[in-house]
Each structure stands twice: as C-alpha cells, then as structure tokens.
Scaffold this motif. Structure first.
Motif, PDB file in Angstrom:
ATOM      1  N   TYR A   1       0.908  -1.472   0.153  1.00  0.00           N
ATOM      2  CA  TYR A   1      -0.369   0.303  -0.346  1.00  0.00           C
ATOM      3  C   TYR A   1       0.637   1.466  -0.071  1.00  0.00           C
ATOM      4  O   TYR A   1       0.546   2.385  -0.469  1.00  0.00           O
ATOM      5  CB  TYR A   1      -1.101   0.286   1.111  1.00  0.00           C
ATOM      6  N   ALA A   2       2.102   1.042   0.460  1.00  0.00           N
ATOM      7  CA  ALA A   2       2.980   2.264   0.927  1.00  0.00           C
ATOM      8  C   ALA A   2       2.594   3.317  -0.304  1.00  0.00           C
ATOM      9  O   ALA A   2       2.987   4.598  -0.803  1.00  0.00           O
ATOM     10  CB  ALA A   2       4.604   2.002   0.893  1.00  0.00           C
ATOM     11  N   PRO A   3       3.049   2.981  -1.792  1.00  0.00           N
ATOM     12  CA  PRO A   3       3.120   3.522  -3.342  1.00  0.00           C
ATOM     13  C   PRO A   3       1.756   4.497  -3.389  1.00  0.00           C
ATOM     14  O   PRO A   3       2.151   5.776  -3.720  1.00  0.00           O
ATOM     15  CB  PRO A   3       3.098   2.537  -3.936  1.00  0.00           C
ATOM     16  N   TRP A   4       1.166   3.738  -2.537  1.00  0.00           N
ATOM     17  CA  TRP A   4      -0.048   4.308  -3.469  1.00  0.00           C
ATOM     18  C   TRP A   4      -1.039   5.158  -1.763  1.00  0.00           C
ATOM     19  O   TRP A   4      -1.170   7.151  -2.385  1.00  0.00           O
ATOM     20  CB  TRP A   4      -2.033   3.577  -2.968  1.00  0.00           C
ATOM     21  N   LEU A   5      -0.309   5.125  -0.545  1.00  0.00           N
ATOM     22  CA  LEU A   5      -0.316   5.907   0.191  1.00  0.00           C
ATOM     23  C   LEU A   5       0.892   7.006  -0.057  1.00  0.00           C
ATOM     24  O   LEU A   5       0.096   8.586   0.630  1.00  0.00           O
ATOM     25  CB  LEU A   5      -0.551   5.214   1.373  1.00  0.00           C
ATOM     26  N   ASN A   6       1.788   6.893  -0.240  1.00  0.00           N
ATOM     27  CA  ASN A   6       2.963   7.937  -0.454  1.00  0.00           C
ATOM     28  C   ASN A   6       2.607   8.691  -0.924  1.00  0.00           C
ATOM     29  O   ASN A   6       2.959   9.875  -1.682  1.00  0.00           O
ATOM     30  CB  ASN A   6       4.084   7.301  -0.493  1.00  0.00           C
ATOM     31  N   LEU A   7       1.851   8.249  -3.310  1.00  0.00           N
ATOM     32  CA  LEU A   7       2.940   9.242  -4.172  1.00  0.00           C
ATOM     33  C   LEU A   7       1.204   9.501  -4.094  1.00  0.00           C
ATOM     34  O   LEU A   7       0.946  10.349  -5.747  1.00  0.00           O
ATOM     35  CB  LEU A   7       3.496   7.993  -4.563  1.00  0.00           C
ATOM     36  N   ARG A   8      -0.410   9.575  -3.735  1.00  0.00           N
ATOM     37  CA  ARG A   8      -1.448   9.417  -4.588  1.00  0.00           C
ATOM     38  C   ARG A   8      -1.686  10.747  -3.029  1.00  0.00           C
ATOM     39  O   ARG A   8      -1.642  11.037  -2.492  1.00  0.00           O
ATOM     40  CB  ARG A   8      -2.406   8.917  -4.846  1.00  0.00           C
ATOM     41  N   GLU A   9      -2.503  12.016  -3.490  1.00  0.00           N
ATOM     42  CA  GLU A   9      -3.779  12.721  -3.009  1.00  0.00           C
ATOM     43  C   GLU A   9      -4.770  12.198  -2.147  1.00  0.00           C
ATOM     44  O   GLU A   9      -5.138  11.572  -3.058  1.00  0.00           O
ATOM     45  CB  GLU A   9      -4.400  13.660  -3.876  1.00  0.00           C
ATOM     46  N   LEU A  10      -4.283  12.581  -0.806  1.00  0.00           N
ATOM     47  CA  LEU A  10      -5.520  11.702  -0.510  1.00  0.00           C
ATOM     48  C   LEU A  10      -6.269  12.459   0.452  1.00  0.00           C
ATOM     49  O   LEU A  10      -6.211  14.291   0.712  1.00  0.00           O
ATOM     50  CB  LEU A  10      -4.637  10.319   0.489  1.00  0.00           C
ATOM     51  N   GLY A  11      -7.147  11.995   1.176  1.00  0.00           N
ATOM     52  CA  GLY A  11      -8.205  13.439   2.364  1.00  0.00           C
ATOM     53  C   GLY A  11      -7.427  13.186   3.320  1.00  0.00           C
ATOM     54  O   GLY A  11      -6.042  12.420   3.658  1.00  0.00           O
ATOM     55  N   PRO A  12      -7.288  14.758   4.037  1.00  0.00           N
ATOM     56  CA  PRO A  12      -6.830  14.351   5.841  1.00  0.00           C
ATOM     57  C   PRO A  12      -7.215  13.425   6.780  1.00  0.00           C
ATOM     58  O   PRO A  12      -5.748  13.082   6.459  1.00  0.00           O
ATOM     59  CB  PRO A  12      -7.472  15.910   6.122  1.00  0.00           C
ATOM     60  N   TRP A  13      -7.609  12.531   6.723  1.00  0.00           N
ATOM     61  CA  TRP A  13      -7.911  11.553   7.761  1.00  0.00           C
ATOM     62  C   TRP A  13      -6.883  10.664   6.692  1.00  0.00           C
ATOM     63  O   TRP A  13      -6.119   9.513   7.516  1.00  0.00           O
ATOM     64  CB  TRP A  13      -9.184  11.389   8.154  1.00  0.00           C
ATOM     65  N   ALA A  14      -7.608   9.991   5.434  1.00  0.00           N
ATOM     66  CA  ALA A  14      -6.943   9.183   4.678  1.00  0.00           C
ATOM     67  C   ALA A  14      -5.020   8.783   4.823  1.00  0.00           C
ATOM     68  O   ALA A  14      -4.396   8.156   4.848  1.00  0.00           O
ATOM     69  CB  ALA A  14      -7.567   9.219   3.299  1.00  0.00           C
ATOM     70  N   ALA A  15      -4.909  10.207   4.988  1.00  0.00           N
ATOM     71  CA  ALA A  15      -3.155  10.401   4.931  1.00  0.00           C
ATOM     72  C   ALA A  15      -2.611  10.258   6.132  1.00  0.00           C
ATOM     73  O   ALA A  15      -1.105   9.488   6.089  1.00  0.00           O
ATOM     74  CB  ALA A  15      -2.673  12.024   4.859  1.00  0.00           C
ATOM     75  N   HIS A  16      -3.013   9.786   7.176  1.00  0.00           N
ATOM     76  CA  HIS A  16      -2.312   9.179   8.581  1.00  0.00           C
ATOM     77  C   HIS A  16      -2.862   7.671   8.266  1.00  0.00           C
ATOM     78  O   HIS A  16      -1.610   6.707   8.650  1.00  0.00           O
ATOM     79  CB  HIS A  16      -3.850   9.014   9.540  1.00  0.00           C
ATOM     80  N   MET A  17      -3.169   7.105   6.757  1.00  0.00           N
ATOM     81  CA  MET A  17      -3.321   5.898   6.900  1.00  0.00           C
ATOM     82  C   MET A  17      -1.543   4.865   6.411  1.00  0.00           C
ATOM     83  O   MET A  17      -1.029   4.032   6.373  1.00  0.00           O
ATOM     84  CB  MET A  17      -3.978   5.178   5.819  1.00  0.00           C
ATOM     85  N   ARG A  18      -1.186   6.127   5.619  1.00  0.00           N
ATOM     86  CA  ARG A  18       0.520   6.178   5.455  1.00  0.00           C
ATOM     87  C   ARG A  18       1.385   5.573   6.508  1.00  0.00           C
ATOM     88  O   ARG A  18       2.726   4.448   6.677  1.00  0.00           O
ATOM     89  CB  ARG A  18       0.484   7.229   4.667  1.00  0.00           C
ATOM     90  N   TRP A  19       1.377   5.851   7.669  1.00  0.00           N
ATOM     91  CA  TRP A  19       1.949   5.319   8.959  1.00  0.00           C
ATOM     92  C   TRP A  19       1.543   4.346   9.595  1.00  0.00           C
ATOM     93  O   TRP A  19       1.171   3.882   9.944  1.00  0.00           O
ATOM     94  CB  TRP A  19       1.551   6.615  10.042  1.00  0.00           C
ATOM     95  N   LEU A  20      -0.435   4.771   9.799  1.00  0.00           N
ATOM     96  CA  LEU A  20      -1.115   3.253  10.662  1.00  0.00           C
ATOM     97  C   LEU A  20      -0.810   1.768  10.010  1.00  0.00           C
ATOM     98  O   LEU A  20      -0.587   1.184  10.710  1.00  0.00           O
ATOM     99  CB  LEU A  20      -2.845   3.740  10.182  1.00  0.00           C
ATOM    100  N   VAL A  21      -0.439   2.053   8.531  1.00  0.00           N
ATOM    101  CA  VAL A  21      -0.137   0.426   7.871  1.00  0.00           C
ATOM    102  C   VAL A  21       1.088  -0.243   8.575  1.00  0.00           C
ATOM    103  O   VAL A  21       0.729  -1.812   8.389  1.00  0.00           O
ATOM    104  CB  VAL A  21      -0.136   0.522   6.503  1.00  0.00           C
ATOM    105  N   TRP A  22       1.531   1.303   9.221  1.00  0.00           N
ATOM    106  CA  TRP A  22       3.557   0.481   9.331  1.00  0.00           C
ATOM    107  C   TRP A  22       3.311   0.145  11.104  1.00  0.00           C
ATOM    108  O   TRP A  22       3.544  -0.680  11.673  1.00  0.00           O
ATOM    109  CB  TRP A  22       4.499   1.194   9.670  1.00  0.00           C
ATOM    110  N   ILE A  23       1.947   0.631  11.269  1.00  0.00           N
ATOM    111  CA  ILE A  23       1.938  -0.302  12.845  1.00  0.00           C
ATOM    112  C   ILE A  23       1.634  -0.935  13.421  1.00  0.00           C
ATOM    113  O   ILE A  23       1.115  -1.595  13.540  1.00  0.00           O
ATOM    114  CB  ILE A  23       1.441   1.713  13.356  1.00  0.00           C
ATOM    115  N   MET A  24       0.009  -1.094  12.555  1.00  0.00           N
ATOM    116  CA  MET A  24      -0.233  -2.293  12.201  1.00  0.00           C
ATOM    117  C   MET A  24       0.170  -4.040  11.621  1.00  0.00           C
ATOM    118  O   MET A  24       0.290  -4.431  12.956  1.00  0.00           O
ATOM    119  CB  MET A  24      -1.526  -2.553  10.974  1.00  0.00           C
ATOM    120  N   ALA A  25       0.892  -3.342  10.860  1.00  0.00           N
ATOM    121  CA  ALA A  25       2.154  -4.217  10.846  1.00  0.00           C
ATOM    122  C   ALA A  25       3.368  -4.719  12.113  1.00  0.00           C
ATOM    123  O   ALA A  25       3.200  -6.176  12.066  1.00  0.00           O
ATOM    124  CB  ALA A  25       3.745  -4.265   9.790  1.00  0.00           C
TER     125      ALA A  25
END
Length: 239
Positions: A113-137
């Motif tokens: 998911y990292a390329p999509w979360l890091n390189l695509r425009e996301l909403g304000p809340w969704a932007a936090h997912m780029r860090w949350l996925v690693w916490i989940m991992a």
C-alpha cells in the motif's frame, strides 16, 4: 471430491486437526519452495526498476520500501519452506523461520500500500493511513511473536482486516486510476485463501495458494509501475 481415493492421492498427506500442523509430502515441499523461489529474482529486478524510475527522494524511498516488502515475502517464504523440508528435525529453527514468514506477510501488506499512500493525493484523514499501516504491521508481528499458531482463524482474520482497511481508504483518492488493478489483485489474494485452508483436501493446495499470491502481487506491481512510476511526475501528487 476425495482426492485421496484418486491417482493424485500420493501427492498429499491426510488432513490434520486444526490444532496440528499439516505435513506436506516431498512433492508438496518441492512445489512450496519452487512457487515462491522462482519470483525472488524477478521481484528484486522489478523493485530496482521502480527505484531507477523515481523522480525524487520520496519516490526512491517508497520504491525501496515496496521492493523490500515484495522481495522479502518471496525470500522468507522460500527460506521457511526449504528449512521445513530439509531441516524439519530442527524444530526450534523451523519454528523461528515460520514466525518470520508470518511476520513478513504483515510488512508485505503495508509495503504494497505504501506507493499509493505515499504518492497519491489523499483526504486529510486518509493521509494518516500511510503511517497507520506500518503500526498495524508492527502490532501484527508482535501478535505472531507472542501467540504464534495459537488461533489460526484469528491469524487469518488479522491479515484480512489489515488488507481491507487501507483498501477502503484508497477509495477516497481523487485519481482513481489503478483501482481496478488493485481490486483484481485483491480478488486473487482472497481466492487463494480457499487453497491456503485446503491442505490435505487438495493436492499441492499450499503451492496453489503461492501461485495466487504471486499473481496478485504481479497485478499490483503492474499497477504501481504503470500509474505511479512509468507515467511521469504529472500523475503524482505534490508532497
């Protein structure tokens, strides 16, 4: 259909209770190693291609993260199945490799998911997912460390939830190119789970699961290459 009563029965062992681990036949061991081992070099080469296509440091870091997760999945899976096949008498060693194999899956999901979360425009809340996925991992890996093989259904549920939550977030992307490929890859992962749970029922079930994983990962790689790296910086969001 009972494959044990057919000519294919020699390729698999009997089904075991959920509290015990299935012991593959020699044929299945070989297939388990080959079906992921064959993708080690292509995954490394493909990851390197994304790195060289990167336009800036952030894209390079993202390519490195994704490539590490992709290659790490195939490398660790092959290592575990090789140890399980040839060194099964070293039970503690085999268990450690099995744990690492399970842990890598969490980081592979996050890396996918990292390329999509890091390189695509996301909403304000969704932007936090780029860090949350690693916490989940990290949380998932800690769960494997402390509760390895304690509850197989819960293990599968954890992987499924981690794979589904970021996918829902990506639906908020203004640029929807690549969503079809992401969905197709997800379908292959989900269909593969049927075989993942079919050891002792279908010959080479786990190896077939490996093939579904490889196909799903290949579709996702194609989408990342086409829509995030090969198309040029005009398709990417400013960060």
């Amino acid at each position: 259909m009972d494959f044990k009563k057919t000519k294919y029965g020699r390729f698999m062992n009997n089904r075991v209770p959920s509290s015990k681990r299935y012991q593959p036949t020699e044929y299945e061991h070989a297939a388990n190693c080959a079906t992921h081992g064959l993708w080690i070099i292509p995954s490394i080469l493909g990851s390197s291609l994304l790195y060289f296509l990167s336009d800036d440091q952030w894209e390079s870091i993202t390519a490195w993260l994704y490539g590490t997760g992709l290659s790490g999945l195939f490398i660790m899976s092959t290592m575990f199945h090789t140890v399980s096949w040839k060194k099964s008498h070293l039970q503690r060693v085999e268990q450690r490799f099995h744990m690492c194999d399970r842990m890598v899956i969490y980081f592979f999901i996050a890396a996918s998911y990292a390329p999509w979360l890091n390189l695509r425009e996301l909403g304000p809340w969704a932007a936090h997912m780029r860090w949350l996925v690693w916490i989940m991992a990290c949380v998932g890996s800690a769960y494997v460390f402390f509760f390895h093989e304690k509850n197989k259904i819960l293990d599968l549920l954890c992987y499924t939830v981690m794979g589904a939550i970021p996918a829902l977030v990506l639906l908020s992307m203004p640029n929807r190119e690549g969503v079809l490929e992401l969905s197709m890859g997800g379908v292959f992962y989900c269909l593969g789970v049927v075989f993942f749970k079919s050891d002792g029922l279908i010959p080479f079930a786990h190896a077939i699961w490996h093939v579904f994983v490889a196909v799903g990962a290949g579709i996702h790689y194609y989408a990342i290459w086409r829509y995030l790296y090969a198309t040029g910086s005009h398709m990417k969001t400013s960060r």
